[in-house]
Design an enzyme around this catalytic site. Structure first.
Site, PDB file in Angstrom:
ATOM      1  N   ASN A 141      97.564 -57.985  12.759  1.00 38.43           N
ATOM      2  CA  ASN A 141      98.177 -59.215  13.268  1.00 38.43           C
ATOM      3  C   ASN A 141      97.164 -60.173  13.878  1.00 38.43           C
ATOM      4  O   ASN A 141      97.360 -61.386  13.854  1.00 38.43           O
ATOM      5  CB  ASN A 141      99.224 -58.881  14.341  1.00 38.43           C
ATOM      6  CG  ASN A 141     100.593 -58.664  13.726  1.00 38.43           C
ATOM      7  OD1 ASN A 141     100.890 -59.205  12.669  1.00 38.43           O
ATOM      8  ND2 ASN A 141     101.425 -57.871  14.378  1.00 38.43           N
ATOM      9  N   CYS A 404     104.605 -49.905  12.683  1.00 34.86           N
ATOM     10  CA  CYS A 404     103.931 -50.660  11.611  1.00 34.86           C
ATOM     11  C   CYS A 404     102.492 -50.980  11.974  1.00 34.86           C
ATOM     12  O   CYS A 404     101.784 -51.646  11.225  1.00 34.86           O
ATOM     13  CB  CYS A 404     104.684 -51.941  11.298  1.00 34.86           C
ATOM     14  SG  CYS A 404     106.037 -51.609  10.156  1.00 34.86           S
ATOM     15  N   PHE A 405     102.058 -50.557  13.151  1.00 37.68           N
ATOM     16  CA  PHE A 405     100.653 -50.614  13.559  1.00 37.68           C
ATOM     17  C   PHE A 405     100.092 -52.040  13.520  1.00 37.68           C
ATOM     18  O   PHE A 405      98.921 -52.236  13.178  1.00 37.68           O
ATOM     19  CB  PHE A 405      99.795 -49.659  12.698  1.00 37.68           C
ATOM     20  CG  PHE A 405     100.531 -48.408  12.322  1.00 37.68           C
ATOM     21  CD1 PHE A 405     101.048 -47.577  13.299  1.00 37.68           C
ATOM     22  CD2 PHE A 405     100.754 -48.077  11.001  1.00 37.68           C
ATOM     23  CE1 PHE A 405     101.762 -46.440  12.969  1.00 37.68           C
ATOM     24  CE2 PHE A 405     101.474 -46.944  10.657  1.00 37.68           C
ATOM     25  CZ  PHE A 405     101.983 -46.127  11.644  1.00 37.68           C
ATOM     26  N   CYS A 406     100.928 -53.019  13.857  1.00 36.69           N
ATOM     27  CA  CYS A 406     100.472 -54.426  13.892  1.00 36.69           C
ATOM     28  C   CYS A 406      99.959 -54.883  12.537  1.00 36.69           C
ATOM     29  O   CYS A 406      99.069 -55.741  12.478  1.00 36.69           O
ATOM     30  CB  CYS A 406      99.362 -54.631  14.934  1.00 36.69           C
ATOM     31  SG  CYS A 406      99.932 -54.534  16.597  1.00 36.69           S
ATOM     32  N   ASN A 407     100.449 -54.290  11.467  1.00 42.10           N
ATOM     33  CA  ASN A 407      99.984 -54.687  10.131  1.00 42.10           C
ATOM     34  C   ASN A 407     101.221 -54.914   9.249  1.00 42.10           C
ATOM     35  O   ASN A 407     101.610 -54.046   8.470  1.00 42.10           O
ATOM     36  CB  ASN A 407      99.085 -53.580   9.560  1.00 42.10           C
ATOM     37  CG  ASN A 407      98.403 -54.000   8.262  1.00 42.10           C
ATOM     38  OD1 ASN A 407      98.956 -54.773   7.474  1.00 42.10           O
ATOM     39  ND2 ASN A 407      97.214 -53.497   8.038  1.00 42.10           N
TER      40      ASN A 407
END
Ligand SMILES: Cc1ncc(COP(=O)(O)O)c(C=O)c1O
Length: 488
Positions: A141, A404-407
């Site tokens: 992100n 979602c691991f900032c992705n």
């Protein structure tokens, strides 16, 4: 290195037979017991993509330095100030040397973290009508978020699509996104925009080709190569690969210090940036009444306010620590453990023969790092809710990631969510991630992420696999009693 194994295999014998290179990394087992002994206390740490871990030697070095010498605020001529400047400049040199960067060509700007490095580039890059921000769908992100600066200044934002099932991005997609199009690109302008991608995905562990840097340059783009997830287990040689901007968070490499990152940048590319403000430390001269200012002409123009001068020297120590161990050894060990983890996850089955795991991203060790994303499946193939795995793994003392691991791009690729439905959903203005998950009809709101690093051992991986088998083998997926998701 084995890449496909049919049978479930267990035990150190089979592991070593499949990954003989692991034995040559025995020095890391010795280090683990002396320098990372806090891991012996029932801690199963599997979140190295989140943060690396610190050796006690790093903490000792910090304490000794502060106990033995007095450091004052830099930017001044007094002795304690000069002492601080000296250690900060030493760290700057260590960063460039670690990346084999020519100091004439590159400089290291100290920031709070990789996100802050991205922001510096995003807010100062000369985006304008007719220029482009080309960004790979697989991105953190903090890189994707740069599109807001680009769009606000009229630049075109282009997302390079991701391919299933490996969640890689094809060379041809990159070529297509970068290729000149009639009517785009400002005539007479040498740079057409900025291309941004990660050397390694923080979601799938995919390592994207470093060759894209040269290709983007040939197509008239500056390049931001996000190295945050790549550098903990890989060398990056800036005399070979020459991106313009490289964001880094040092705690990801060696755990300590937090709050210190870098933007390593080509001096020529920096000269093309226009900062939207100035701050203490960034200016050579300023007049209040005259309403003018002149920025400094070096990296300090990008370092706002007082640097973290008590922690920046710990970066130099951390780099030295990593180099003394040898990144090739760390890389080898993580590759062996990742291969084994993937083999074993693929071999986990329920009694009815159905697979227990769906892996997102490459299922073997080729062109990937030590980050593995997946979901557990029940005997009917239903995804086990990631919130359940988060709660149960935590109760078992295991530190891993879910979500979602900032992705978001890799997440949308992993779960097969397509653009038309995302556009439609945006118009309905749902408020929470829970509402999105329901509206999309997703079986789960995210994946499980296990990631490995310098102090990882076979025992860590085996403990997790034992937990996985005992918790999810032959168990129907149920979602009762889970708290709603508030954020992604
Ligand atoms: C690939 C990648 N880029 C950027 C970031 C942002 O790093 P930070 O949160 O330290 O700013 C992360 C963090 O996980 C990352 O994995």
């Amino acid at each position: 290195m084995s890449t496909s194994r049919e049978q479930s295999v267990t035990g150190p014998g089979e592991f070593l037979a499949a990954y003989p290179g692991y034995e040559s990394t025995a020095a890391l087992d010795r280090l683990r017991s002396t320098e990372y002994a806090y891991l012996d206390d029932g801690v199963v740490y599997l979140d190295y993509a989140g943060a690396g871990l610190a050796a006690t030697a790093q903490l000792r070095a910090h304490r000794d330095r502060l106990a033995e010498r007095c450091f004052g605020n830099p930017h001044s001529e007094n002795p304690t100030s000069k002492a601080a400047t000296e250690v900060v400049e030493q760290a700057r040199r260590a960063v460039l040397a670690h990346l084999n960067a020519d100091p004439e060509e590159y400089c290291a700007i100290f920031t709070a973290n990789a996100s802050a490095a991205c922001r510096i580039v995003g807010e100062a890059y000369p985006f304008a009508r007719g220029s482009r921000f080309v960004v790979s769908s697989d991105n953190h992100n903090s890189v994707i978020g740069m599109r807001e600066f680009a769009r606000a200044r009229g630049a075109q934002v282009v997302h390079v699509p991701i391919d299933t099932p490996e969640l890689r991005i094809s060379d041809s997609a990159v070529h297509t996104a970068l290729r000149p199009r009639p009517g785009l690109g400002r005539p007479g302008h040498t740079r057409r925009g900025l291309f941004a991608y990660p050397a390694q995905s923080n979601f799938t562990g995919v390592q994207h080709p470093l060759e894209w840097v040269r290709i983007a340059h040939e197509n008239g783009y500056d390049v931001l190569l996000d190295a945050a997830a790549y550098l903990p287990t890989n060398e990056l040689d800036l005399r070979v690969v020459q991106p313009d901007f490289v964001p880094i968070s040092w705690y990801k490499l060696f755990g300590y210090p937090t709050g210190v990152g870098c933007l390593v940048a080509r001096r020529a590319a920096l000269a093309g940036l226009r900062r939207p403000w100035f701050a203490g430390g960034t200016i050579a001269a300023v007049s209040l009444q005259g309403d003018w200012h002149v920025m400094t002409d070096d990296e300090s123009a990008f370092e706002d306010g007082t640097l973290n001068f008590l922690s920046i020297p710990d970066v130099a120590f951390g780099i030295g620590w990593l180099r003394e161990i040898g990144l090739d050894m760390v890389h080898r060990r993580v590759a062996c453990l990742t291969g084994w983890l993937l083999d074993r996850l693929r071999s986990l089955v329920h009694d009815n023969g159905a697979p227990m795991v769906r892996i997102y991203g490459p299922a073997d060790t080729r062109r990937r790092g030590g980050t593995v994303a997946f979901n557990f499946l029940d005997p009917d193939g239903v995804v086990v809710d990631e919130r359940l795995v988060a709660a149960e793994s935590a109760a078992a003392g295991i530190s891993l990631r879910t979500g979602c691991f900032c992705n978001p791009g890799a997440g949308e690729g992993a779960f097969g969510i397509e653009l038309p439905i995302l556009r439609r959903l945006f118009r309905t203005r749902l408020a929470t991630v829970e509402e999105y998950v329901t509206a999309l009809g997703l079986p789960s709101g995210g994946a499980i992420r296990v990631s490995l690093g310098l102090p990882s051992t076979l025992a860590d991986v085996e403990t997790f696999l034992r937990f996985a088998e005992s918790a999810y083998r032959n168990r129907p997926a149920t979602v009762a009693g889970l708290r709603p998701r508030e954020r992604c």
